[in-house]
Every structure is written in structure tokens, then in C-alpha cells.
Design an enzyme around this catalytic site. Structure first.
Site, PDB file in Angstrom:
ATOM      1  N   TYR A 354       0.849  -1.189   0.000  1.00 17.81           N
ATOM      2  CA  TYR A 354       0.000   0.000   0.000  1.00 17.81           C
ATOM      3  C   TYR A 354       0.891   1.248   0.000  1.00 17.81           C
ATOM      4  O   TYR A 354       1.769   1.398   0.837  1.00 17.81           O
ATOM      5  CB  TYR A 354      -0.890  -0.033   1.241  1.00 17.81           C
ATOM      6  N   CYS A 355       0.684   2.133  -0.975  1.00 15.10           N
ATOM      7  CA  CYS A 355       1.375   3.422  -1.046  1.00 15.10           C
ATOM      8  C   CYS A 355       2.894   3.213  -1.066  1.00 15.10           C
ATOM      9  O   CYS A 355       3.418   2.489  -1.896  1.00 15.10           O
ATOM     10  CB  CYS A 355       0.917   4.314   0.104  1.00 15.10           C
ATOM     11  N   VAL A 356       3.626   3.819  -0.121  1.00 19.60           N
ATOM     12  CA  VAL A 356       5.086   3.727  -0.138  1.00 19.60           C
ATOM     13  C   VAL A 356       5.558   2.285   0.038  1.00 19.60           C
ATOM     14  O   VAL A 356       6.611   1.903  -0.489  1.00 19.60           O
ATOM     15  CB  VAL A 356       5.686   4.643   0.949  1.00 19.60           C
TER      16      VAL A 356
END
Length: 621
Positions: A354-356
């Protein structure tokens, strides 16, 4: 802040006669009892402020004696100021045309308001006279009932639009500087909105008269509490408890390092997919964004669909993590994958980033591919994750050399306090996440709502400063991740084109943190089979959208399209949550099932575990 509460605003005397307008809110039968109430409120305000001043003095003394860094919650504003200082002089010199436009606007406003007043309040708008410019911040009829406030907010809205247009038409600015300036102008205009101040907000004036100042007393207490904790409060801090009504999906911590805990969740079905699921949430936030209340929990939903679910709970950084870098997070992902494989005696896992953590998962897959170990990951799913940062959105406004140097100064003990990062993300949507709460909590004195998502948003996580600076510099600024072998991790060069793992890429249509166009770029770099899905809403709600809610929509199109625009043109819209569509895709990767026995049930006979989920790392500030 004190000026905001007291109403002592510089230059107010030059604007509309707010003091005269205040008289219109005062009752005609003002009594001695009313005066006593006002006097009491004034005394309470003064007492609270003096106590806070004493508290601050004590903290300053503690700082001077123990030498530790004391957070100043206003320091993050220096980043924005360093940005503004770089802009060309004379950016807003077109005063003459502005004056002409102002006169025309004022004439129109007065004609509408005065005509409405003389006609007994009749107009085309049942709540007051219709005005040229609309904005939901000024939707209360009080903004249109008095000429001073109608003129004030309409002039403000006109100036805001004028300065935004001035930025767009300015000569001699490169593309990035123009975007930075536009962001700075937007942030400044949001901060200077007349609804943010007592004597220029008729709604607050009315509330102050109705409560005899008690709204300001409550607001002052809210303000002081936030100043003490160095962070804006969005929700009732006592409404949620981790492990009880948030992050409450049953499970155990089955592995632990100095960087993360690995949580395994207890099965709720008799059979489960043989290939387990390992979730890597972003370490800039707490993992329970995917395990909010049971009705919103992606983790609980996945468990109920027959998946063996593991999640990594990252440790919030402290002084011991001053030397942690990106390589450490990649090693941690590989280690977590290997631990799950060994624990359940399976050759591979499904992984979510998720994301980074999705950005890092892409690098992890490249490292595994280069080491001929790609078969450890059966499939990879990316939630709003970027690998190509050329079009990475508004966060790029914070990563030129001056801002990177400033961020470094905010991390003297080797880690960046999560409150700075929270303030930065709030600033990206200042109207909704900052100034809305200034008005409601500090001026109107309203109680905080009980909102699980806002509770998570305020539960900040510290970051290792060395890793954070490298990430901003190497990925956001220099975009090295998409250059084959420009970066290495754990001694292995990273080349995303070597990733052949089947991948599912989700983006949010309205995502301002990881824009859909930026997430789409991942399809240009991986070499394996890939499905792209565009979800309605943004960075959080676009991901956390349970099927039972019946909200939003998603689009499925040609993942081999030449661009996101072409993908959208080919896509078919579907109502509701995209989770079932993802689950169907996951089953296509491997549909074999096994009994949910043995170590598929964490904490059973002979299984040594550390503690109950959600574990202590997620509770450590």
C-alpha cells in the site's frame, strides 16, 4: 492564535464594520446577568491562557536542562515559507485591474443585498440574496443577510480566484515553480479566509452571543490541548481503543524484529486458500487503516473470504533507528515473506503493498527477480503505489533542495516526528483538514466527532530521517527507481523491467497523494501479466471501500492501453466496491485450498506466539 480568538486582527478596522455588524446579533434586553456571564467567560479564557503560558515556560526550561529537542508545532510552516521565498518578485503587481474588478463586484453585491433588505428579505434565494460567487464555506444565510459580510466573503473569493489566475498567466516560471506557487497561493488564501476569524465570521458571532462566550471558552480549551500535543485534533480522542473497537480482528503476533511485528489473523472459515496473503502497509501510517471498525476492515473481510492473512506492523521510528535506510525496509519485506513461507511450509505468498510500501514492494520484486527468487511471490497487488514519480502530484512541492535541507533540520535525533508529516498531508487539503476544524473546534467550540478514519489519520508515525530524505531525493525528486540499475538494495541492482510477477494495480480516481496518472506508469515498467483497476474516490476511501457499504464505483478496461486516458475510454464502470473483483483475480492465480488447521490458526497447541493482535508496536507513539 490568541489574536484569532480575541478578534484582534491586524487591518480589521480597514475592512467592513464588523463591530457594527456584531451589534445586530446582540439582544435588546441585555441584563446584569448577561454581563456576569460574559465576564465569567472572559475570566475563564484569561485563566486558561495564563496556565498554558506557564506550561510552555516549564517545557522550555526542561528543554534547556535535558538538551532534548522540543517540538514546535508551527515549525512545519517554515517549509512552506522557504518555498514562497524562492518565487520571483512582482508576482502580484497587477493592482490596477484588480481594483476595477473589485468595484464592479462590490457594486453588484450591494445591489443584491440592499435590494433584498428593502424588499423585506425577498430574493430568488430563500436563504438570502443570490450572490455572484458560491463556496460551501459561506453557505450559512448569515453570510448574505448583512451587507458587510456579504461584501467581505465575496471580495475574498474574488481575490482568491484573481491570484490563482495571476499565477497561471505569469511569465518566466518553469512548470514546477508554477505548481509550487499555485500551491502556496492556495494555502495562503485558505488560511486568510474570513470564516477563520471571530470578527469576520457572522456564524461564530451569533454562536458567541447565544452562548455568552462559552463557545470561545470551549474552543480555547481545544486550542490549548492541541498546542500541548503539537497536533490538530480531528476526532474524539477517547472514542476508540486499539484491539477493542479498532484493529480488533482476532490474531496473534507471530514474529518480531527491531523494525516490525508480523501479525497473523485467526481463520474464520474451515478451509483457506493454500497461498497466504502478506500485507505491507505504509510505514508513514499505522497499519490499521486496513483494519478499522469491523464493517470497514479489509483484513476482516479478507479473512472471511478464506484467506490466511498476515500484516506487517511497522515500528514508529526513534533514536535507535537513525541509520535505517530503504534497504532495511526491502530486507524486512523479504524476511517477512520468507518467515510466512517457512511457518506455513508453502513455496510462495500473495503480497499487497500500500502506497510507499507498494513502491518498496516493486523494488523487492526486482531484487528477488535479479536473485532468481521471484517464485517466492505468487502475485503482487499494489494499492495506490507509485514507482515513476514524474507526475507524482502535490507532494513534489516539498522536495526541492531548500525544503530537503529544512526537513533535515527537523530531525536532529535521527527521526522525523510524525506530526510534521501529518501537518504536510493536512496542508494538501487545508480547507477540509485544517481550517474547517479551526472554525468548528476553536471558534464554534463544538465537540469532536467519533470518526474512526480521522482517529487513524491523527495517529501519527515517526520516520527514520535518513531513509525519508533518501526517499524524497532519489525517488520523488530524481525519479531513479525507473532507471534500470540506478539504485541498489542490499547489494543488488534494481531493474523493474525484470519483474514478471503477476500484478494487480489499483489507483484512485481522485487521489491527490498518488495520482492515478502516476500510478498508471507502473504498467510501463513491469514485464509480467498485469491488471489495472481505477477505483472511485481517493487515496483512502478508494481503497477502504467494503462491499456492504455500497459506495463509489470502479472501472475495468484495457490494461495494455497506451495511456490512462485510453484506458478510461475503454473502461466499463461497475457500481460499489472493487474488492470482490480483486478476489476473483486472486483466485485465478491459484485456487487450491487447505484445511484451516495447525499453524493456520495462530496460537494453537505447540505454536509459540508473542502477543495478541494488534501488538504493541502499533500502540507505541
Amino acid at each position: 492564535m490568541r489574536e484569532m480568538v480575541s478578534g484582534a486582527m491586524p487591518g480589521l478596522k480597514d475592512g467592513p464594520d464588523a463591530a457594527a455588524a456584531m451589534q445586530s446579533f446582540m439582544p435588546g434586553d441585555f441584563t446584569a446577568a448577561d454581563l456576569a456571564d460574559w465576564t465569567k467567560a472572559s475570566g475563564e479564557l484569561q485563566k486558561m491562557w495564563l496556565e498554558f503560558a506557564a506550561f510552555q515556560a516549564k517545557k522550555a526550561a526542561e528543554k534547556s536542562t535535558d538538551g532534548k529537542y522540543l517540538l514546535d508545532p508551527a515549525q512545519w510552516l517554515m517549509i512552506s515559507q522557504s518555498m514562497v521565498d524562492q518565487f520571483p518578485k512582482g508576482a502580484f503587481d497587477a493592482q490596477a485591474k484588480l481594483a476595477q474588478d473589485s468595484l464592479a463586484l462590490w457594486k453588484g453585491v450591494f445591489e443584491r443585498v440592499v435590494t433584498s433588505t428593502t424588499n423585506g428579505g425577498k430574493s430568488n434565494d430563500e436563504d438570502g440574496p443570490a450572490l455572484p460567487i458560491k463556496d460551501r464555506r459561506f453557505s450559512d444565510p448569515a453570510w448574505r443577510e448583512h451587507p458587510a459580510f456579504a461584501l467581505l466573503h465575496q471580495t475574498y473569493l474574488m481575490l482568491t480566484e484573481y491570484f490563482r489566475q495571476s499565477v497561471q498567466s505569469m511569465n518566466g516560471l518553469d512548470k514546477e515553480k508554477r505548481k509550487q506557487l499555485d500551491f502556496a497561493v492556495s494555502a495562503l488564501s485558505e488560511a486568510m479566509s474570513p470564516d477563520n476569524f471571530l470578527l469576520t465570521n457572522p456564524v461564530v458571532m451569533k454562536r458567541t452571543v447565544e452562548t455568552r462566550g462559552q463557545n470561545l471558552v470551549r474552543g480555547m480549551q481545544h486550542l490549548i490541548n492541541d498546542l500541548k500535543r503539537g497536533q490538530l485534533t480531528h476526532t474524539d480522542p477517547d472514542a476508540f481503543t486499539l484491539g477493542e473497537n479498532l484493529a480488533a480482528t482476532p490474531g496473534k503476533v507471530v514474529h518480531e524484529t527491531s523494525l516490525y511485528q508480523l501479525v497473523q489473523y485467526s481463520p474464520s472459515t474451515k478451509e483457506v486458500l493454500e497461498v497466504p496473503l502478506v500485507i505491507f502497509p505504509p510505514w508513514i501510517n499505522r497499519f490499521y487503516i486496513l483494519d478499522l471498525t469491523p464493517k470497514k476492515s479489509f483484513i476482516k473481510w479478507a479473512v472471511d473470504q478464506g484467506l490466511t492473512v498476515f500484516v506487517v506492523s511497522w515500528k514508529s521510528a526513534d533514536e535507535t533507528m537513525r541509520d535505517v535506510v530503504w534497504d532495511d525496509y526491502i530486507r524486512a519485506q523479504i524476511e517477512a515473506i520468507d518467515h510466512v513461507r517457512d511457518r506455513l511450509k508453502v513455496p510462495s505468498v500473495h503480497a499487497i503493498g500500500y502506497c510507499v510500501a507498494g513502491t518498496t514492494l516493486a523494488a523487492t520484486l526486482a531484487v528477488l527477480a535479479r536473485r532468481d527468487e521471484a517464485d517466492k511471490v505468487k502475485s503482487a497487488t499494489f494499492f495506490t503505489a507509485q514507482v515513476d514519480f514524474e507526475k507524482s502530484g502535490e507532494l513534489k512541492h516539498f522536495i526541492d533542495d531548500g525544503q530537503l535541507e529544512m526537513i533535515g533540520k527537523l530531525s536532529p535525533e535521527g527521526y522525523l516526528d510524525g506530526r510534521y508529516l501529518a501537518a504536510t498531508f493536512n496542508a494538501l487539503r487545508g480547507k477540509d483538514l485544517i481550517w474547517n476544524y479551526v472554525v468548528n473546534n476553536y471558534l464554534l467550540g463544538e465537540d469532536y466527532p467519533a470518526f474512526d478514519l480521522l482517529h487513524w489519520n491523527g495517529d501519527v508515525t515517526n520516520l527514520p530521517s535518513k531513509w525519508h530524505n533518501d526517499y524524497l531525493r532519489d525517488l520523488y525528486r530524481d525519479n531513479k527507481l525507473v532507471v534500470p540499475d540506478a539504485l541498489t538494495a542490499d547489494g543488488t541492482p534494481i531493474d523493474l523491467t525484470k519483474v514478471e510477477t503477476p500484478s494487480f494495480v489499483q489507483a484512485g480516481k481522485e487521489d491527490h497523494i498518488a495520482p492515478a496518472e502516476s500510478v498508471w506508469r507502473l504498467t510501463d515498467h513491469f514485464s509480467g501479466p498485469l491488471e489495472f483497476l481505477l477505483a472511485g474516490s481517493g487515496h483512502i476511501a478508494g481503497v477502504v471501500n467494503p462491499p456492504a457499504a455500497g459506495k463509489y464505483q470502479y472501472w475495468v478496461g484495457d490494461s495494455d492501453a497506451s495511456s490512462l486516458k485510453a484506458y478510461i475510454e475503454s473502461a466499463e464502470e461497475h457500481p460499489g466496491s472493487w474488492w470482490p473483483h480483486w478476489l476473483e483475480w486472486l483466485h485465478k492465480q491459484d485456487d487450491k485450498k487447505v484445511a484451516a488447521t495447525g499453524k493456520r490458526k495462530p496460537g494453537g497447541r505447540g505454536d509459540k506466539v508473542i502477543e495478541d493482535a494488534p501488538g504493541r508496536y502499533v500502540k507505541t507513539r
